[in-house]
Design an enzyme around this catalytic site. Structure first.
Site, PDB file in Angstrom:
ATOM      1  N   CYS A  94       0.807  -1.226   0.000  1.00  0.00           N
ATOM      2  CA  CYS A  94       0.000   0.000   0.000  1.00  0.00           C
ATOM      3  C   CYS A  94       0.835   1.269   0.000  1.00  0.00           C
ATOM      4  O   CYS A  94       0.288   2.357  -0.155  1.00  0.00           O
ATOM      5  CB  CYS A  94      -0.913   0.010   1.226  1.00  0.00           C
ATOM      6  SG  CYS A  94       0.041  -0.014   2.744  1.00  0.00           S
ATOM      7  N   CYS A 150      -0.900  -5.230   7.018  1.00  0.00           N
ATOM      8  CA  CYS A 150      -0.544  -3.997   7.732  1.00  0.00           C
ATOM      9  C   CYS A 150       0.400  -4.278   8.894  1.00  0.00           C
ATOM     10  O   CYS A 150       1.139  -3.388   9.333  1.00  0.00           O
ATOM     11  CB  CYS A 150      -1.795  -3.301   8.248  1.00  0.00           C
ATOM     12  SG  CYS A 150      -3.048  -3.071   6.977  1.00  0.00           S
TER      13      CYS A 150
HETATM   14 FE1  FES Z   1      -1.138   0.223   4.431  1.00  0.00          FE
HETATM   15 FE2  FES Z   1      -2.530  -0.870   6.338  1.00  0.00          FE
HETATM   16  S1  FES Z   1      -3.276  -0.255   4.392  1.00  0.00           S
HETATM   17  S2  FES Z   1      -0.393  -0.506   6.307  1.00  0.00           S
END
Ligand code: FES
Length: 124
Positions: A33, A102
């Site tokens: 992400c 995450c």
């Molecule tokens: Fe990036 Fe959780 S969506 S660390």
């Protein structure tokens, strides 16, 4: 969805900030992400005396950062290196399957900061 512990650490994160003149600094990015976690350490006699984090990421990343700081504060470097990302997620009562990635930042950032400290010491 989220456990009470995740919500607690997200809404009331522990050890937020940055240690000036840190003995070790670790920064890792999440390839999935793009979120970033930065850990700074104060180390004395092989013990993590203080730890602070800054996380530019989602709620689960903030919660795992906060939790890992509590897990390693006061621990020896060897003990801290043994703490895994999965152990951090477990300590939070788990994360939803879609948010497990995450937790990949938390312990990794601590480990990078410890290695940074050890490398600096070897150069002295
Ligand atoms: Fe990036 Fe959780 S969506 S660390």
């Amino acid at each position: 969805m989220y456990s009470e512990k995740v919500i607690d650490h997200f809404t009331n994160p522990r050890n937020v900030g940055e240690i000036e003149k840190a003995d070790g600094v670790g920064q890792v990015g999440n390839a999935k992400c793009g979120d970033i976690m930065r850990i700074t350490l104060e180390i004395e006699d092989n013990i993590i005396k203080d730890i602070k984090f800054k996380t530019f990421g989602c709620g689960a990343a903030v919660a795992t950062s906060s939790m890992v700081t509590e897990m390693v504060k006061g621990k020896s470097l060897e003990e801290a290196l043994e703490i895994s990302n999965a152990a951090v997620a477990e300590a939070l009562g788990g994360l939803p399957e879609t948010k497990m990635h995450c937790s990949n930042l938390a312990a990794d950032a601590v480990h990078v900061a410890i290695k940074n400290y050890q490398e600096k010491r070897m150069k002295v």
